[in-house]
Design a protein around this motif. Structure first.
Motif, PDB file in Angstrom:
ATOM      1  N   SER A 102      17.070 -13.568 -26.975  1.00 14.88           N
ATOM      2  CA  SER A 102      18.330 -14.314 -26.856  1.00 14.88           C
ATOM      3  C   SER A 102      18.216 -15.408 -25.797  1.00 14.88           C
ATOM      4  O   SER A 102      18.523 -16.574 -26.070  1.00 14.88           O
ATOM      5  CB  SER A 102      19.502 -13.375 -26.568  1.00 14.88           C
ATOM      6  N   PRO A 129      15.061  -7.516 -16.725  1.00 15.26           N
ATOM      7  CA  PRO A 129      15.451  -7.960 -18.072  1.00 15.26           C
ATOM      8  C   PRO A 129      14.423  -7.680 -19.160  1.00 15.26           C
ATOM      9  O   PRO A 129      13.852  -8.608 -19.738  1.00 15.26           O
ATOM     10  CB  PRO A 129      15.606  -9.469 -17.871  1.00 15.26           C
ATOM     11  N   ASP A 130      14.180  -6.441 -19.493  1.00 17.26           N
ATOM     12  CA  ASP A 130      13.201  -6.140 -20.536  1.00 17.26           C
ATOM     13  C   ASP A 130      13.642  -4.886 -21.275  1.00 17.26           C
ATOM     14  O   ASP A 130      13.594  -3.785 -20.733  1.00 17.26           O
ATOM     15  CB  ASP A 130      11.816  -5.941 -19.912  1.00 17.26           C
ATOM     16  N   ASN A 131      14.044  -5.041 -22.542  1.00 19.82           N
ATOM     17  CA  ASN A 131      14.459  -3.884 -23.333  1.00 19.82           C
ATOM     18  C   ASN A 131      13.295  -2.997 -23.732  1.00 19.82           C
ATOM     19  O   ASN A 131      13.508  -1.888 -24.242  1.00 19.82           O
ATOM     20  CB  ASN A 131      15.200  -4.346 -24.592  1.00 19.82           C
ATOM     21  N   PHE A 174      14.576 -17.036 -18.177  1.00 15.77           N
ATOM     22  CA  PHE A 174      15.709 -16.131 -17.956  1.00 15.77           C
ATOM     23  C   PHE A 174      16.510 -16.573 -16.738  1.00 15.77           C
ATOM     24  O   PHE A 174      17.747 -16.560 -16.753  1.00 15.77           O
ATOM     25  CB  PHE A 174      15.208 -14.700 -17.785  1.00 15.77           C
ATOM     26  N   PHE A 178      23.890  -9.329 -19.305  1.00 19.60           N
ATOM     27  CA  PHE A 178      23.526  -9.388 -17.890  1.00 19.60           C
ATOM     28  C   PHE A 178      24.529 -10.224 -17.099  1.00 19.60           C
ATOM     29  O   PHE A 178      24.960  -9.831 -16.016  1.00 19.60           O
ATOM     30  CB  PHE A 178      22.117  -9.976 -17.720  1.00 19.60           C
ATOM     31  N   ALA A 237      22.961  -3.428 -22.256  1.00 20.53           N
ATOM     32  CA  ALA A 237      23.217  -3.573 -23.692  1.00 20.53           C
ATOM     33  C   ALA A 237      24.289  -2.588 -24.144  1.00 20.53           C
ATOM     34  O   ALA A 237      25.219  -2.949 -24.876  1.00 20.53           O
ATOM     35  CB  ALA A 237      21.934  -3.376 -24.484  1.00 20.53           C
ATOM     36  N   ALA A 272      17.977  -3.816 -18.848  1.00 21.67           N
ATOM     37  CA  ALA A 272      18.338  -4.368 -20.152  1.00 21.67           C
ATOM     38  C   ALA A 272      19.003  -3.345 -21.068  1.00 21.67           C
ATOM     39  O   ALA A 272      20.020  -3.648 -21.712  1.00 21.67           O
ATOM     40  CB  ALA A 272      17.093  -4.948 -20.817  1.00 21.67           C
ATOM     41  N   SER A 332      16.462  -8.977 -24.751  1.00 18.10           N
ATOM     42  CA  SER A 332      16.766 -10.015 -23.763  1.00 18.10           C
ATOM     43  C   SER A 332      16.060 -11.321 -24.091  1.00 18.10           C
ATOM     44  O   SER A 332      16.680 -12.384 -24.197  1.00 18.10           O
ATOM     45  CB  SER A 332      16.355  -9.541 -22.362  1.00 18.10           C
ATOM     46  N   SER A 390      24.588  -9.978 -26.831  1.00 20.80           N
ATOM     47  CA  SER A 390      23.158  -9.715 -26.681  1.00 20.80           C
ATOM     48  C   SER A 390      22.894  -9.220 -25.263  1.00 20.80           C
ATOM     49  O   SER A 390      23.755  -9.328 -24.378  1.00 20.80           O
ATOM     50  CB  SER A 390      22.339 -10.989 -26.931  1.00 20.80           C
ATOM     51  N   SER A 391      21.715  -8.703 -25.040  1.00 15.54           N
ATOM     52  CA  SER A 391      21.362  -8.214 -23.707  1.00 15.54           C
ATOM     53  C   SER A 391      21.431  -9.322 -22.671  1.00 15.54           C
ATOM     54  O   SER A 391      21.870  -9.095 -21.537  1.00 15.54           O
ATOM     55  CB  SER A 391      19.950  -7.606 -23.706  1.00 15.54           C
ATOM     56  N   SER A 392      21.006 -10.522 -23.021  1.00 14.34           N
ATOM     57  CA  SER A 392      21.025 -11.621 -22.054  1.00 14.34           C
ATOM     58  C   SER A 392      22.442 -11.964 -21.624  1.00 14.34           C
ATOM     59  O   SER A 392      22.734 -12.093 -20.430  1.00 14.34           O
ATOM     60  CB  SER A 392      20.349 -12.858 -22.644  1.00 14.34           C
TER      61      SER A 392
END
Length: 254
Positions: free
Chosen positions: A79, A186-188, A135, A109, A214, A210, A76, A104-106
């Motif tokens: 990106s 938001p944290d992989n 974010f 979302f 993803a 996250a 996250s 991407s993860s961001s």
């Protein structure tokens, strides 16, 4: 079989992804390639360095060889630290390099919130306040309303990865807001895959994390939809096929 290729920075909560494979209980695979990081710290400069094109391109060929049908940069911060336009340019670069749809993860979302038909979100972040605010700004650039943003000051990915379910619950509750339709974590580096339904029951609303988004984004790009409510509301936005007796990992065909 559908393979969602993931680029993942360093080593933290990557075991969430084999867990998600099991929870999907289907022919979906999520081959993972670890990219390099210089320092286990989620500061803006470190996050931008983690998402640099040369670092990401190193893993692309291996994912192609693994038969990936889509590609997601599962980081996250690596990106959203580039901003809305920069994150999309990053994904476009990955798509060109891989010859595959990429995200991407961001970005995931924002897509996932839209999938839920929502627009107001609360951010329950492990990050420092300044990174959490980045974010939030990214989400607002994507057309979402951020009702609250909370950073928890966890700088190291390894510290986030060590968080147990009780700490994850505390983060989610502290970051929630009455006006938010959805809460975002938001944290992989945070282990969340096994906890999403529990978090949603606790908060009384959808929760997006996250690693969950993803995988969902990769499946969306591969045009594969799976009904798997053990992974939360995001994976249960469509009804299962008539007569289905087992609610986990059922494919919904459009």
């Amino acid at each position: 079989m559908t393979a969602v290729g993931l680029l993942y920075p360093g080593h933290a909560a990557e075991d969430d992804f084999p867990r998600i494979e099991v929870m999907l209980d289907s022919d979906i695979r999520v081959p993972l390639f670890h990219t390099d990081i210089d320092e286990d710290a989620r500061r803006v400069e470190n996050l931008r360095e983690a998402g640099a094109p040369d670092r990401l391109s190193a893993g692309v060929e291996e994912l192609r060889m693994a038969g990936a049908e889509s590609l997601v940069w599962a980081c996250s911060g690596g990106s959203f630290a580039y901003g809305w336009d920069g994150a999309h340019e990053q994904a476009a670069g990955l798509a060109r390099a891989a010859g595959l749809p990429a995200s991407s993860s961001s970005v995931a979302f924002v897509q996932a919130v839209r999938e839920l038909g929502a627009s107001r979100v609360a951010v329950a972040a492990t990050y420092s306040e300044d990174v959490a605010a980045l974010f939030a700004g990214f989400l607002e650039s994507g057309g979402l309303e951020v009702t609250a943003t909370r950073g928890s000051g966890i700088i190291a990915a390894s510290e986030a990865a060590a968080a147990d379910v009780e700490l994850v619950k505390e983060l989610a509750v502290a970051g929630d807001h009455p006006d938010a339709e959805v809460v975002l974590l938001p944290d992989n580096a945070l282990h969340t895959a096994a906890y999403v339904p529990e978090l949603e029951e606790l908060l009384g609303k959808p929760v997006l994390t996250a690693n969950q988004v993803a995988v969902w984004e990769g499946l969306r790009l591969a045009e594969r939809r799976i009904w798997a409510p053990t992974l939360g509301t995001l994976f249960a936005t469509r009804e299962p096929p008539l007569g289905a007796s087992e609610p986990r990992g059922i494919e919904v065909r459009e």
